[in-house]
Design a protein around this motif. Structure first.
Motif, PDB file in Angstrom:
ATOM      1  N   GLU A   1       0.928  -1.057  -0.002  1.00 42.75           N
ATOM      2  CA  GLU A   1       0.012   0.048   0.073  1.00 42.75           C
ATOM      3  C   GLU A   1       0.775   1.335   0.041  1.00 42.75           C
ATOM      4  O   GLU A   1       0.618   2.178  -0.668  1.00 42.75           O
ATOM      5  CB  GLU A   1      -0.848   0.102   1.140  1.00 42.75           C
ATOM      6  CG  GLU A   1      -2.202  -0.820   1.244  1.00 42.75           C
ATOM      7  CD  GLU A   1      -1.874  -2.170   1.224  1.00 42.75           C
ATOM      8  OE1 GLU A   1      -2.722  -3.196   1.269  1.00 42.75           O
ATOM      9  OE2 GLU A   1      -0.820  -2.701   1.683  1.00 42.75           O
TER      10      GLU A   1
ATOM     11  N   ARG B   1      -9.225  -5.564   0.222  1.00 43.09           N
ATOM     12  CA  ARG B   1      -7.948  -5.130   0.036  1.00 43.09           C
ATOM     13  C   ARG B   1      -7.639  -4.701  -1.215  1.00 43.09           C
ATOM     14  O   ARG B   1      -6.962  -3.510  -1.522  1.00 43.09           O
ATOM     15  CB  ARG B   1      -7.024  -6.062   0.456  1.00 43.09           C
ATOM     16  CG  ARG B   1      -5.312  -5.427   0.750  1.00 43.09           C
ATOM     17  CD  ARG B   1      -4.653  -6.392   1.444  1.00 43.09           C
ATOM     18  NE  ARG B   1      -3.409  -5.797   1.747  1.00 43.09           N
ATOM     19  CZ  ARG B   1      -2.135  -6.618   2.266  1.00 43.09           C
ATOM     20  NH1 ARG B   1      -2.461  -7.649   2.750  1.00 43.09           N
ATOM     21  NH2 ARG B   1      -1.058  -5.965   2.261  1.00 43.09           N
TER      22      ARG B   1
ATOM     23  N   LEU C   1      -6.386  -0.663  -2.351  1.00 45.87           N
ATOM     24  CA  LEU C   1      -5.676  -0.302  -3.253  1.00 45.87           C
ATOM     25  C   LEU C   1      -6.063   1.061  -4.022  1.00 45.87           C
ATOM     26  O   LEU C   1      -5.419   1.774  -4.247  1.00 45.87           O
ATOM     27  CB  LEU C   1      -4.726  -1.202  -4.052  1.00 45.87           C
ATOM     28  CG  LEU C   1      -3.837  -2.252  -3.255  1.00 45.87           C
ATOM     29  CD1 LEU C   1      -3.318  -3.182  -4.279  1.00 45.87           C
ATOM     30  CD2 LEU C   1      -2.890  -1.569  -2.743  1.00 45.87           C
TER      31      LEU C   1
ATOM     32  N   MET D   1      -6.451   4.014  -1.785  1.00 43.52           N
ATOM     33  CA  MET D   1      -5.204   4.611  -1.553  1.00 43.52           C
ATOM     34  C   MET D   1      -4.556   5.396  -2.680  1.00 43.52           C
ATOM     35  O   MET D   1      -4.151   6.563  -2.516  1.00 43.52           O
ATOM     36  CB  MET D   1      -4.155   3.598  -0.985  1.00 43.52           C
ATOM     37  CG  MET D   1      -3.028   3.938  -0.310  1.00 43.52           C
ATOM     38  SD  MET D   1      -3.331   4.796   1.455  1.00 43.52           S
ATOM     39  CE  MET D   1      -3.699   3.378   2.239  1.00 43.52           C
TER      40      MET D   1
END
Length: 477
Positions: free
Chosen positions: A8, A166, A170, A173
């Motif tokens: 990340e 998750r 990504l 983020m």
């Protein structure tokens, strides 16, 4: 020192450094072309629209046309090498390690940013940037980077729900840091000009490259060379491994699963074509009359666009928690993009532009959901092949769509500059229809068996083949 299994920070810093200069590149090219065409040097705080001179107003259309063609040239030149490298490197990462698919694009992006800084600082010919796009393209570019990162997450994520969240994380983020960078570029440009943002971006990219090389832990362990058995068959080359990995991903799946996988890939690529093609012209459209946005407004607009990553992540998390079907989440994202493109096509004021961008709050949600759905279909040893195909398709559709949409924009800017956004909205019907086909097929990709059982090669093959078959047993039975 033991490394970290956290990709990340790499995605976040890469997004920040890229969007620190990405919104400025089009503005820089636009202003340089304006100066070359008018033989004038406007102050950095002004835009060509700032002048009300009738003599200068005749140049607006020509600068718009040249800018769109400049984008067309860069996309065409970088398309082929980036496609080849993306497919080869990400598929090879199943054997050679994920870090090669992450580090190589970071190095190419850093090289391009340094060339961009030199062109800006020394006032070199702006068309040098067309050739400089080969640097990140030969290193794989964004497609290879994202393919490596998503395959990395697939390696370290266990269950389907965690994998979906998750992967959405990504995207979130990436968008969050991109928004922060885009929001600051206008003020950065007004205070310090183009050189300092480009320099700051290069420094940030150097730091993230060091993190990826020395801190990020590898998830794929290469088997040690066995020198004790010289008569053992020679291992296949990297190219053979890549081709076999892609072939095996489709060949070992059952008929229904293979059909769904192809349909989902088609939805992914057709949606990318419409989204990337329309979004690539937002800044150029905002620089044109009657909007004539300044660098500050462009920064705000780009920040609103990148905030869709955060809102899309929140949407994925909320809808997943509520048990919303994955296909319905994808459809909501497609409709979000279509709505935003229609509003953008008729936007003639700043308020309408922001409303168009806000209409696309769920536009990134289909990417995360589709990646997770397809990742569940294939086995762990085929994740690299899957994301190589996805990245290859994404880079291909992005390059082709940008070329097509820029050509259409250059041809229609004098009559109806918003026509390209109506085209993007119309093309959103393609993934919507394919979603209906997947729903009609009625295959639950999370629970359906992954195809025929292991063949006789699993019991008679070499040690490496047996390990792969044992690893894939839950999916192949």
């Amino acid at each position: 020192m033991k490394g970290l299994y956290l990709v990340e920070p790499v995605v976040a810093l890469y997004a920040f450094s890229t969007y620190l200069c990405y919104p400025l590149v089009q503005q820089y090219v636009y202003r340089r072309l304006w100066e070359d065409l008018t033989n004038s040097t406007d102050p950095i705080t002004s835009t060509p629209c700032a002048s009300n001179s009738s003599n200068q107003s005749v140049y607006f259309e020509e600068v718009q046309r040249r800018s769109s063609l400049f984008s067309l040239y860069t996309e065409l030149l970088s398309a082929v090498p980036s496609l080849a490298v993306t497919l080869a490197v990400v598929a090879y990462s199943d054997r050679g390690g994920r870090k090669v698919a992450i580090v190589l694009p970071l190095a190419g992006t850093l090289a391009f940013t340094l060339v961009l800084l030199c062109v800006s600082y020394f006032r070199l010919n702006v068309y040098i940037l067309v050739g400089a796009t080969l640097l990140p393209a030969l290193c794989g570019g964004l497609g290879t980077f994202l393919g490596g990162c998503f395959a990395y997450v697939a390696d370290v994520s266990a269950d389907g729900r965690r994998k979906t969240l998750r992967m959405a994380g990504l995207d979130m983020m990436s968008g969050l840091l991109s928004g922060v960078a885009a929001l600051s570029t206008g003020y950065f440009l007004r205070a310090a000009g183009f050189n300092w943002p480009f320099l700051a971006s290069a420094v940030c990219q150097a730091l993230v490259l060091l993190y990826a090389v020395f801190v990020l832990e590898e998830t794929v362990k290469r088997p040690p060379a066995d020198a004790a058995h010289p008569d053992e068959p020679r291992r296949p080359s990297a190219l053979q491994q890549m081709l076999y990995g892609v072939y095996r991903m489709f060949a070992r799946a059952g008929r229904k699963r293979r059909t769904v996988l192809v349909l989902l890939m088609s939805i992914f690529n057709s949606f990318s074509f419409a989204y990337f093609g329309g979004a690539s012209l937002f800044v150029l459209y905002e620089l044109n009359e009657p909007l004539c946005w300044s660098e500050i407004l462009i920064g705000y607009g780009t920040a609103v666009s990148t905030s869709v990553f955060l809102s899309s992540f929140a949407g994925v998390a909320a809808f997943t928690y509520c048990g919303t079907p994955a296909l319905l989440m994808v459809l909501m994202g497609v409709l979000s993009v279509a709505t935003g493109m229609v509003v953008m096509a008729f936007s003639k004021s700043t308020l309408m532009i922001f409303l168009a961008r806000l209409s696309m709050l769920l536009s990134i949600m289909p990417y995360s959901v589709l990646r997770a759905m397809m990742s569940k279909i294939v086995s762990k040893s085929e994740q690299g092949a899957l994301f190589a195909c996805l990245s290859f398709g994404e880079v291909l559709t992005a390059n082709v769509s940008v070329a097509v949409f820029n050509s259409v924009y250059a041809a229609t800017v004098a009559r109806h500059p918003g026509l390209v956004f109506l085209l993007a909205a119309g093309l959103c019907t393609v993934p919507a229809v394919l979603l209906w086909v997947v729903w009609v097929v009625g295959v639950d990709v999370a629970d359906e068996d992954s195809g025929p059982g292991p063949g006789p090669e699993c019991s008679q093959g070499d040690k490496e083949t047996k390990e792969v078959c044992e690893e894939e047993a839950p999916l192949l039975t």
